[in-house]
Design an enzyme around this catalytic site. Structure first.
Site, short mmCIF file in Angstrom:
data_model
loop_
_atom_site.label_atom_id
_atom_site.label_comp_id
_atom_site.label_asym_id
_atom_site.label_seq_id
_atom_site.Cartn_x
_atom_site.Cartn_y
_atom_site.Cartn_z
N PRO A 41 0.79 -1.23 0.00
CA PRO A 41 0.00 0.00 0.00
C PRO A 41 0.83 1.28 0.00
O PRO A 41 0.28 2.34 -0.26
CB PRO A 41 -0.82 -0.11 1.30
N CYS A 42 2.14 1.23 0.29
CA CYS A 42 2.89 2.48 0.45
C CYS A 42 3.93 2.75 -0.63
O CYS A 42 3.90 3.80 -1.26
CB CYS A 42 3.59 2.48 1.81
N PHE A 43 4.87 1.82 -0.84
CA PHE A 43 6.02 2.09 -1.71
C PHE A 43 5.64 2.61 -3.10
O PHE A 43 6.10 3.68 -3.51
CB PHE A 43 6.92 0.87 -1.82
#
Ligand SMILES: NC(=O)c1ccc[n+]([C@@H]2O[C@H](COP(=O)([O-])OP(=O)(O)OC[C@H]3O[C@@H](n4cnc5c(N)ncnc54)[C@H](O)[C@@H]3O)[C@@H](O)[C@H]2O)c1
Length: 445
Positions: free
Chosen positions: A272-274
């Site tokens: 969900p972030c990188f």
């Protein structure tokens, strides 16, 4: 504020539930707030609202100091500092949406305006595009509450650098705590909170809110650049006899200027972030007239990596061959059911486009994959079961369970194993096994 301030945490999802429980486990009184009644009830029952290693342990340790509510007023009245950890999904232009943050802040600011409290600190933990806090969020708090920044309230941007699957351990042992504050006092208050919570002695990076916003997003963009560099090296090693990607990255990582972390050539990064933080870095740089070519190249390399693996698999399935491809590893990494931007899921999509039949397995993410693919693929109940059906098996995550795969798993002659992270010792397999390690020359067969 004398003693430990009471805290409130708005958003009890994958990160918020962990932060709230860690604060409470370390002695703070914490009020959790969520619009999801199920999560509020779970916390009040003493159970973990989301799956995450050690979360239940932290809830158990919090011994009555942690409770949850759907009432924002109760949270503002009962705490001195409120952490906002609500979703900030990506928009199509690469920036983060601040819709949920604004919803939550509107409720909190209204409650603050109505209360007779003299001072409150609002902490933005959600990932935001640089500039958001001062440009959008502070004016919102001021207009809804009728109070003034500095005099009546303080603001902090304090994101976490945690990875799903190790959120609790990462939260309690960070390399660095990033604290952007609207004033020195705000930074100091938060520093005291983290000094009480962290089990190590991390560097407290105190700075302005705007600097902290840029730091957060540039750190993730830098790490993804490192991953894409290692993946490019792995692709090069796949073409040059006698090279070994792990020997090369180990040597590079021994140099202090590089460091060994996130430098293992293999599959693309996901989660969900990188991917979205890196794209957001490029989008925000562009907004300020700067071309962030490294970030865009990182993203492009990441997209291509799965395509290259799909091509390698296709080469092992000559025309007319009725091979079934087993994909072992569906989450974007081990110990999490999250499949967002997962290389395993993207790989399966590429294989389905090539009309290949797929059977998939993951120790905890199979159900998430089932929701995504429904009956377009088959699902195995174990790694062994996957080898029973598949003649080509691809290991896409560094899952500990996969390290146990040995000759006894092999059900077909020949069987091809594509080991993206070099978990297995290829020499231990019999003649009927075609073992390909990504990042070494035979991977380019
Ligand atoms: N999950 C990670 O690995 C991670 C890592 C670093 C940063 N972050 C950031 O943390 C933030 C939260 O991420 P997450 O993964 O915990 O999200 P999540 O979707 O797991 O949880 C968010 C929670 O917020 C609640 N919520 C939504 N709107 C709300 C509102 N108006 N008021 C109260 N509660 C509300 C939801 O019901 C949900 O329980 C995001 O900005 C994300 O970028 C996440």
């Amino acid at each position: 504020m004398g003693g430990k301030p009471s805290l409130s945490v708005v958003g009890l999802g994958k990160l918020g539930a962990c932060s709230a429980s860690c604060f409470a486990a370390k002695g703070f009184n914490v009020i959790g707030v969520d619009i999801n009644r199920g999560f509020v009830d779970a916390i009040n029952r003493g159970s973990a609202p989301v799956k995450e290693p050690r979360l239940q342990e932290m809830i158990d340790l919090s011994k009555g100091r942690l409770r949850a509510t759907m009432d924002f007023e109760e949270a503002v009245k009962g705490s001195g500092i409120t952490f906002l950890i609500v979703p900030t999904p990506s928009r199509s232009d690469g920036h983060f949406s601040d819709k949920y943050l604004k919803d939550a802040l509107t409720h909190l600011a209204a409650a603050f305006g109505k209360s007779d409290k003299k001072y409150h600190i609002f902490v933005i933990t959600s990932t935001v595009s640089p500039g958001t806090t001062e440009r959008e969020l502070v004016p919102l708090i001021e207009s809804v509450s009728g109070r003034k920044l500095g005099r009546d309230f303080g603001v902090s941007y304090n994101p976490e650098f945690i990875a799903l699957g190790s959120v609790i351990t990462d939260f309690l042992n960070p390399d660095m705590v990033l604290i952007g504050g609207s004033s020195e006092q705000v930074c100091d208050e938060l520093e005291k909170v983290y000094q009480a919570v962290c089990e190590n002695k991390p560097y407290m990076a105190k700075m302005s809110v705007a600097s902290a916003e840029v730091t957060k997003i540039s750190l993730n963009s830098f790490v993804t650049m490192k991953i894409s560099f290692a993946n490019t090296l792995a692709n090069i090693c796949g073409q040059i006899p006698g090279t070994n990607i792990d020997h090369i990255t180990k040597a590079l990582g021994a140099d202090k200027r590089v460091s060994p972390h996130y430098l293992k050539g293999g599959l693309s990064f996901g989660g969900p972030c990188f991917p979205r933080d890196n794209r957001a870095f490029a989008a925000f740089a562009k907004e300020y007239g700067v071309e962030a070519s490294l970030a865009t190249a990182t993203d492009r390399i990441n997209q291509v990596q799965t395509e290259l693996l799909a091509e390698l698999i296709a080469k092992q399935t000559p025309n007319g061959d009725r091979n079934v491809v087993g994909v072992l590893g569906l989450a974007y990494k081990p110990n999490t059911p999250v499949i967002e931007e997962s290389p395993g899921i993207k790989l399966i999509e590429r294989l389905l486009e090539r009309n290949l039949e797929v059977i998939a397995y993951d120790p905890i993410a199979t159900e998430s994959a089932r929701v995504h693919f429904e009956d377009r693929i088959l699902y195995a109940s174990s790694a062994r079961d996957c080898f029973q059906s598949a003649t080509i098996c691809v290991l896409t995550t560094q899952c500990g369970e996969f390290k146990e795969i040995d000759q006894s798993y092999i059900a077909h002659d020949p069987t091809t194993i594509i080991d993206c992270w070099r978990l297995l010792d290829g020499s231990k397999f019999g003649k009927g096994v075609n073992y390909l390690a990504l990042g070494s020359f035979n991977g380019g067969k």
